[in-house]
Design a protein around this motif. Structure first.
Motif, mmCIF file in Angstrom:
data_model
loop_
_atom_site.group_PDB
_atom_site.id
_atom_site.type_symbol
_atom_site.label_atom_id
_atom_site.label_comp_id
_atom_site.label_asym_id
_atom_site.label_seq_id
_atom_site.Cartn_x
_atom_site.Cartn_y
_atom_site.Cartn_z
ATOM 1 N N PRO A 139 35.891 144.493 36.330
ATOM 2 C CA PRO A 139 36.776 143.574 37.063
ATOM 3 C C PRO A 139 38.146 144.172 37.379
ATOM 4 C CG PRO A 139 35.697 142.434 35.251
ATOM 5 C CD PRO A 139 35.423 143.890 35.070
ATOM 6 N N PHE A 140 38.601 145.110 36.556
ATOM 7 C CA PHE A 140 39.907 145.728 36.800
ATOM 8 C C PHE A 140 39.926 146.425 38.156
ATOM 9 C CE2 PHE A 140 42.948 149.234 36.443
ATOM 10 C CZ PHE A 140 44.087 148.546 36.065
ATOM 11 N N PHE A 141 38.822 147.025 38.530
ATOM 12 C CA PHE A 141 38.748 147.699 39.827
ATOM 13 C C PHE A 141 38.482 146.710 40.956
ATOM 14 C CE2 PHE A 141 37.373 150.847 36.662
ATOM 15 C CZ PHE A 141 38.373 151.808 36.850
ATOM 16 N N TYR A 142 37.713 145.675 40.669
ATOM 17 C CA TYR A 142 37.394 144.682 41.694
ATOM 18 C C TYR A 142 38.650 143.964 42.185
ATOM 19 C CZ TYR A 142 32.305 144.939 41.096
ATOM 20 O OH TYR A 142 31.008 145.344 41.080
ATOM 21 N N ILE A 143 39.563 143.635 41.265
ATOM 22 C CA ILE A 143 40.721 142.816 41.666
ATOM 23 C C ILE A 143 41.616 143.548 42.656
ATOM 24 C CG2 ILE A 143 40.692 141.475 39.549
ATOM 25 C CD1 ILE A 143 43.586 143.688 39.813
#
Length: 264
Positions: A139-143
């Motif tokens: 999720p860190f990269f998705y946001i």
């Protein structure tokens, strides 16, 4: 005759059972932001933690004494680089209320749109690092995927991806460029699919639930005593949303349902 060389005995460190006091912060990469924690450890267990605040005071009030509002706005937009539109809003809302200055409807709508986009961007940058802190990197990269789209909209309207300097007493610095509204609507449609993706990836993830469910519960009275606000206050059972209570900008003209966060 060769003399034998005796090797000194190997020193074996003794096991220590006393506590260890460790400083975390006040600067990166130890902590998110300028916060210092004095942590007392018993092995890997944290048995005490003392937060030390006050590392972010930059004398902004003193600077404001010899600046006009126009000169001062570039300063306030740096107060919170994750939600710069909000710091600009409170800076211009105060003089507008004191002077009974009427803001044109279009400008007020533009402000509300910018504030909501800023709200989404800010919450996303909470979500990503929070998930990384508890062991989920994806999720860190998705946001950042969604945040970049929001920053594209900010850049098109204000000329800046961050530190926008866009709000003005009585309105905004410039009208929205041609095609901006369509691009914003496209982002909203796309982001709805992103929210569904986050819910599938995070909210129903049993590992995530195991690590956060029932941890750090704060009741309503305690939340009020601590001065919590926003989603944290609503998640504690307090019906409080400034968009509905204070009705700043043109929020009183919109009905977006119940913004109460769910508690677990």
């Amino acid at each position: 005759m060769e003399k034998s060389i005796e090797e000194p005995p190997m020193n074996v460190p003794a096991t220590r059972n006393d506590l260890m006091i460790v400083n975390m912060g006040p600067h990166h990469p130890s902590m998110h932001g300028v916060l210092r924690l004095i942590v007392t450890l018993d092995g890997e267990d944290v048995i005490d933690c003392e937060p030390i605040l006050g590392y972010l005071h930059r004398g902004m009030e003193k600077i404001a004494e010899n600046r006009t509002i126009i000169q001062y706005l570039p300063y306030v937009t740096r107060w919170d680089y994750l939600a710069t539109m909000f710091t600009e809003a409170i800076t211009v809302n105060g003089p507008e209320q004191l002077g009974n200055i009427q803001v044109p409807k279009r400008a007020s709508y533009i402000r509300a749109i910018m504030l909501e986009l800023s709200r989404i961007a800010s919450h996303l940058l909470w979500l990503g690092p929070f998930m990384a802190d508890i062991g989920a990197q994806t999720p860190f990269f998705y946001i950042f995927r969604e945040r970049e789209l929001i920053y594209d909209l900010f850049e098109a309207a204000t000329g800046m991806r961050m530190m926008h300097n866009y709000f003005r007493i009585g309105g905004v610095a410039a009208d929205l460029p041609y095609g901006w509204v369509d691009k914003c609507l496209d982002f909203c449609d796309y982001f709805l699919t992103g929210v569904a993706e986050y819910q599938k990836l995070i909210t129903r993830n049993p590992i995530f639930l195991e690590r956060v469910e029932g941890v750090g519960i704060i009741g309503g009275e305690e939340a009020l005593n601590w001065g919590l606000s926003g989603p944290m206050l609503r998640a504690s059972g307090i019906q409080w949303d400034l968009r509905k209570v204070d009705r700043y900008e043109c929020y009183d003209e919109f009905d977006w349902g119940d913004s109460m966060a769910k508690r677990r």
